[in-house]
Design an enzyme around this catalytic site. Sequence first.
Site, PDB file in Angstrom:
ATOM      1  N   HIS A   1      -9.701  -1.309  -7.557  1.00 17.23           N
ATOM      2  CA  HIS A   1      -9.386   0.159  -6.656  1.00 17.23           C
ATOM      3  C   HIS A   1      -8.523   1.048  -7.473  1.00 17.23           C
ATOM      4  CE1 HIS A   1      -9.078   2.331  -3.038  1.00 17.23           C
ATOM      5  NE2 HIS A   1      -7.690   2.213  -3.006  1.00 17.23           N
TER       6      HIS A   1
ATOM      7  N   ASP B   1       0.696  -1.145   0.104  1.00 16.19           N
ATOM      8  CA  ASP B   1      -0.065   0.192   0.065  1.00 16.19           C
ATOM      9  C   ASP B   1       0.798   1.310  -0.051  1.00 16.19           C
ATOM     10  OD1 ASP B   1      -2.288   1.744   0.213  1.00 16.19           O
ATOM     11  OD2 ASP B   1      -3.016   0.704   1.891  1.00 16.19           O
TER      12      ASP B   1
HETATM   13  C1  HEM Z   1      -8.859   0.458   3.890  1.00 10.84           C
HETATM   14  C2  HEM Z   1      -8.952   1.203   2.571  1.00 10.84           C
HETATM   15  C3  HEM Z   1      -7.976   1.144   1.494  1.00 10.84           C
HETATM   16  C4  HEM Z   1      -7.370   0.219   1.208  1.00 10.84           C
HETATM   17  C5  HEM Z   1      -7.109  -1.072   1.895  1.00 10.84           C
HETATM   18  C6  HEM Z   1      -6.443   0.831   0.079  1.00 10.84           C
HETATM   19  C7  HEM Z   1      -5.380   0.105  -0.547  1.00 10.84           C
HETATM   20  C8  HEM Z   1      -4.830   0.556  -1.638  1.00 10.84           C
HETATM   21  C9  HEM Z   1      -3.924  -0.284  -2.380  1.00 10.84           C
HETATM   22  C10 HEM Z   1      -3.382  -1.704  -2.105  1.00 10.84           C
HETATM   23  C11 HEM Z   1      -3.601   0.482  -3.402  1.00 10.84           C
HETATM   24  C12 HEM Z   1      -2.349   0.033  -4.685  1.00 10.84           C
HETATM   25  C13 HEM Z   1      -0.887   0.387  -4.412  1.00 10.84           C
HETATM   26  C14 HEM Z   1      -0.716   2.071  -4.137  1.00 10.84           C
HETATM   27  O1  HEM Z   1      -0.713   2.821  -4.993  1.00 10.84           O
HETATM   28  O2  HEM Z   1      -0.752   2.366  -3.024  1.00 10.84           O
HETATM   29  C15 HEM Z   1      -4.158   1.738  -3.538  1.00 10.84           C
HETATM   30  C16 HEM Z   1      -4.167   2.743  -4.361  1.00 10.84           C
HETATM   31  C17 HEM Z   1      -4.495   3.878  -4.018  1.00 10.84           C
HETATM   32  N1  HEM Z   1      -5.462   4.277  -3.558  1.00 10.84           N
HETATM   33 FE1  HEM Z   1      -6.019   2.976  -1.857  1.00 10.84          FE
HETATM   34  N2  HEM Z   1      -7.033   1.808  -0.241  1.00 10.84           N
HETATM   35  C18 HEM Z   1      -7.805   2.423   0.471  1.00 10.84           C
HETATM   36  C19 HEM Z   1      -8.572   3.537   0.528  1.00 10.84           C
HETATM   37  C20 HEM Z   1      -8.350   4.684  -0.107  1.00 10.84           C
HETATM   38  C21 HEM Z   1      -8.970   5.951  -0.290  1.00 10.84           C
HETATM   39  C22 HEM Z   1     -10.080   6.347   0.959  1.00 10.84           C
HETATM   40  C23 HEM Z   1      -8.550   6.751  -1.095  1.00 10.84           C
HETATM   41  C24 HEM Z   1      -8.954   7.994  -1.556  1.00 10.84           C
HETATM   42  C25 HEM Z   1     -10.194   8.685  -1.051  1.00 10.84           C
HETATM   43  C26 HEM Z   1      -7.299   5.876  -1.904  1.00 10.84           C
HETATM   44  C27 HEM Z   1      -6.799   6.181  -2.839  1.00 10.84           C
HETATM   45  C28 HEM Z   1      -5.956   5.642  -3.436  1.00 10.84           C
HETATM   46  C29 HEM Z   1      -5.134   6.139  -4.523  1.00 10.84           C
HETATM   47  C30 HEM Z   1      -5.164   7.591  -4.945  1.00 10.84           C
HETATM   48  C31 HEM Z   1      -4.395   5.178  -4.998  1.00 10.84           C
HETATM   49  C32 HEM Z   1      -3.281   5.063  -6.197  1.00 10.84           C
HETATM   50  C33 HEM Z   1      -4.059   4.900  -7.529  1.00 10.84           C
HETATM   51  C34 HEM Z   1      -3.200   4.875  -8.770  1.00 10.84           C
HETATM   52  O3  HEM Z   1      -2.755   4.046  -8.973  1.00 10.84           O
HETATM   53  O4  HEM Z   1      -2.874   5.967  -9.243  1.00 10.84           O
HETATM   54  N3  HEM Z   1      -7.471   4.582  -1.290  1.00 10.84           N
HETATM   55  N4  HEM Z   1      -4.753   1.547  -2.081  1.00 10.84           N
END
Ligand code: HEM
Lengths: 232, 437
Positions: free
Chosen positions: B347, B248
Amino acid sequence: MHCGAPKQIRRDSTVFERISFKTYSYLSLPCDGKSRAQGPARPKGCNIKMKNSSCKITVLCAASLVAVTACNTDTSPQEGPDQGPTEEGGADTRIHSENDDLWVRSAGSGMTSVFGTLENLTDDDLEIVAAETPVAESVELHEIILDDDGQEAMQEIEGGFLIPADAALEMEPGGDHLMLMGLHHELPPGELVEFTLEFEDGSAETIEAIVKDDGGQDEPYESDDHGDQNDH
Amino acid sequence: MGRTNRTRATITVIRMTTDPERSESNFDSKAHRDLSRRGLLLGAGGTGLAATAAAAFGFGRSTAPAIDPREPVHGTSTIDFYGNRQAGIDTPAQAHAVLLALDLDRNDDPDAARRLLRLLSDDAARLTQGRPALADTEPELAETPARLTVTFGFGPSLVRMLSPTSVPHWLRDLPHFDIDRLESDLCGGDLLLQICGDDPVSVAHARRILLKDARGYGAPRWIQDGFRSSRGARPRGETMRNLFGQVDETVQPRTSDGSREFVVWGNPPPDSTSTVRPWITDGTSLVVRLISMDMDGWDELSRRGKESSIGRDLRVGAPLTGVHETDEPDFEETSDMGFPVIEEFAHIRRAHPHAVEEQILRRSYNYDRPPKDTDRISDTGQLFLSYQADVVEQFLPIQQRLAEGDRLNEWTTPIGSAVFAIPPGCRPGGYIGDCLT
Ligand code: HEM
Ligand SMILES: [Cu+2]
């Protein structure tokens, strides 16, 4: 200093274009789009306020100049009167609180104590014989003694606080302290209080202390009779 | 005589205390020398014996001490408190965090607010540098700050109180999202203190001191803590893992390419048409989302299923269209069957920006607590922390898209939410918020 206009950073912008604008249409937001940032606020008054011959400032000058300069390095040209610490205090300063650690125990009324270290910056012994502050009727110099029952009690010290050359007086709960008598008003935590210390040669110096609520209690004050017994 | 009865000596010779600090590295290298000498001796004389013993008892390397005594001690490392910008945002995330959201007793007394901020800034300035707070009743706990930082965030009423004209338009509750199951006592707050550090003990000490000093001015509204891998447990710079096991925070604005400067601090490159600006120079914003994660539901998914819900593999965090963690995802790529490799509601596809503004800095912490309901075995989730110059332009479109469609929503539920304006840092003698007049 850090309150100036936003600085522009120079750099090629390709990184910002790494984003792909592909399949999805932009979702409109539920929030009204009308209130756009009107540019950054331009706050005033972020200068450090300096006081003549304040010991606190000496600490800043001596110990913190490096940090202050570092903060300045990446800012746009300085505006206005913000000059940072100056040489004030300097040569005449004979006493200061080593870690800027003077504090006053918060109190609603009546009396309260001042603690912290007072470092003698001179090559001669210094004797503090009196003190005063705008927030209280009078200030006494107190020490803690063991009364006849073996209880700690405080009383006015004879003479004054003698601080040998190159030494520091550590005032702490259960030990020497300044005692404010007859507070003019409540001393809430976070307020800054000024003190003028008077030396045996009649000269004086001003220091500053912050009010704190440490949850502690002042020692009982030795009654006059009691004190007399102790002293005679 | 009173004098002879004095209970303690009050004069100390201060030249002693001005000794140069015993440096960590000196200390360590001496320990190294001693140890390696011992190691050598053992190596020369003891190898045969040790090997025999190991063979006889059927254990291999377990004769080695459980903790390598040569491991460097890092408790004394510090992060500057004073500076143009507050620490704890660009600072590489520490292992532990606790967020204290306070409700102030009065929202019509700016003098009281300033006194409080002066006190708390003074505490933070000392504790982060490994010095006890004034009137610290446990001064020894301050000795190992371990990169302690205290970051102040202001809610709308506090900014309004200090400087009515400075309140940024985005400083208010987020709009309601259908996925939200918010509990009001996990939302909002007038003043946020984000305490981060690599040592949970110094974090706890800072928490106690700050709450103590805030006592006369307000009360905690909510307190949330969280953790990441402890310092030294994983290679430096490795992306964190959340409790779903996902890599993450891969896609982040970086300092190296300047995107951090734009995304967090609102300084766009000169040729940018972006309208994102900071609410105040060297200030930014923080969105806190407390998101509970349904571990039992997640268990029911196959590994493949887990990976397609996010669009990345679990092992290294590579996009399903790539091999390495840092490979750019190819959202166009389709399988032989003609389906997108990264699903439509994966996601990362939904979170991926549609405009340059739609970028955020994530700096989240895991939490794992005893369950409130007896039919569950844990209360697990993420203290999701997002920094950006402008909440509406940057954070909101992403959150909006995720709320409208994100496979992850099946296992994640927002239960807390708050928005804070992060004011600039301060200089020695000043306090956080002194720029607001
Ligand atoms: C428990 C809740 C969440 C989990 C487990 C989660 C998990 C992840 C994971 C595993 C990734 C892929 C690796 C990375 O680039 O970090 C990711 C990407 C991302 N997440 Fe989340 N996330 C959560 C909530 C959120 C929320 C609430 C937001 C914003 C409102 C968010 C925004 C993003 C963004 C902007 C990316 C990058 C997207 C890209 O590839 O451009 N995430 N998240
Ligand atoms: Cu007294």
